[in-house]
Write an enzyme that holds these catalytic residues in place. Sequence first.
Site, mmCIF file in Angstrom:
data_model
loop_
_atom_site.group_PDB
_atom_site.id
_atom_site.type_symbol
_atom_site.label_atom_id
_atom_site.label_comp_id
_atom_site.label_asym_id
_atom_site.label_seq_id
_atom_site.Cartn_x
_atom_site.Cartn_y
_atom_site.Cartn_z
ATOM 1 N N GLU A 78 47.846 32.915 35.155
ATOM 2 C CA GLU A 78 46.986 33.601 33.374
ATOM 3 C C GLU A 78 47.385 32.356 32.678
ATOM 4 O OE1 GLU A 78 44.670 37.203 33.806
ATOM 5 O OE2 GLU A 78 46.401 37.473 34.964
ATOM 6 N N MET B 138 50.136 36.779 44.673
ATOM 7 C CA MET B 138 50.613 36.271 43.196
ATOM 8 C C MET B 138 50.757 37.687 41.904
ATOM 9 S SD MET B 138 47.073 33.773 43.608
ATOM 10 C CE MET B 138 45.931 33.612 44.615
ATOM 11 N N ASN C 2 42.846 40.970 53.551
ATOM 12 C CA ASN C 2 42.468 39.497 54.421
ATOM 13 C C ASN C 2 43.563 39.304 54.877
ATOM 14 O OD1 ASN C 2 42.986 38.348 51.242
ATOM 15 N ND2 ASN C 2 43.964 37.253 52.525
HETATM 16 C C1 R1P Z 1 43.564 37.777 44.139
HETATM 17 O O1 R1P Z 1 42.492 37.740 44.630
HETATM 18 C C2 R1P Z 1 44.219 37.323 43.451
HETATM 19 O O2 R1P Z 1 44.134 39.156 44.059
HETATM 20 C C3 R1P Z 1 45.597 39.874 43.420
HETATM 21 C C4 R1P Z 1 46.301 37.942 43.314
HETATM 22 O O3 R1P Z 1 47.617 38.432 43.451
HETATM 23 C C5 R1P Z 1 45.215 37.521 42.964
HETATM 24 O O4 R1P Z 1 45.677 37.758 41.326
HETATM 25 O O5 R1P Z 1 45.988 40.083 42.574
HETATM 26 P P1 R1P Z 1 46.496 41.434 42.468
HETATM 27 O O6 R1P Z 1 48.292 41.028 42.643
HETATM 28 O O7 R1P Z 1 47.031 41.778 41.095
HETATM 29 O O8 R1P Z 1 46.592 42.674 43.059
#
Ligand code: R1P
Length: 279
Positions: A90, A215, A239
Amino acid sequence: MTTHQFSNTPFEAADVIRARKPGFTPRVALILGSGLGVLAEQMEDAVSISYADLPGFPISTVHGHAGELVLGTLAGVPVVCMKGRGHFYEGYGPAVMTSAVRTFKLIGCELLFVTNAAGSLRPEVDAGSVVVLTDHINLLPGSPMAGPNDDRFGPRFFSMANAYDADMRDLIKATAAEKNITVNEGVYLACPGPNFETAAEIRAFKALGADVVGMSVVPEVISARHCGLKVAAMSAITNLAEGLTPFPLSHEQTLKYAAVAAKDMVTLIHGFIERLGKT
Ligand code: R1P
């Protein structure tokens, strides 16, 4: 000689929290990942504060991340709950979660419980299941602790041994057995995003020893270990990773299957907190 001016945002955010719920001393800080905010609905005596009112907290830009801190109790234990997190991609950099995590340390938390949505590298651990994290591999560019060390929170060099606390994992596994929920354990690999990983990357990550990929997680875990917070962490598998599934990856799929895994995750975290409250 110039002296480095360290940010005081953790102290300022701690003051905001104390003013909103006087006398409140949480034991646990929960970070709820993509589509996992539902857990906060189980909290009692809840007070919500927008991240916009909390200095140093990241303003959420991702769907499924409400951007609210909820103060209250879960299974009778005082907890704070971040409904949504900031991510490296971000634009915040690797220290995206450091100020928030330090705020939790200042208001009295002893444990950071990290949840997240992730892809699985193990075909037998499919969408909708829950993985308890045992360790991580950091492929984000840089460390949240790069730069002058803020000695008020922790030392320059620090160990990542037992970062994902073994006692906390035992407590989660005991809860899972009691509730008849299957949990796997695995290593989380953090990618910068926002693109999902390529099939070749996934093959490489498998060889590196990763079980799940996402991520987030790593910036907050490093920040927590620096300031001496214990850590527990859990992935909701949304997934199978690229190359292991015929389905195209999307954030919509993340949110859909996070909602599926959230059912077991909510039961597990509630039961875990209840057990923790008895220790
Ligand atoms: C991808 O769909 C998003 O979902 C997950 C990944 O890191 C990415 O930001 O989010 P969180 O890790 O914040 O749950």
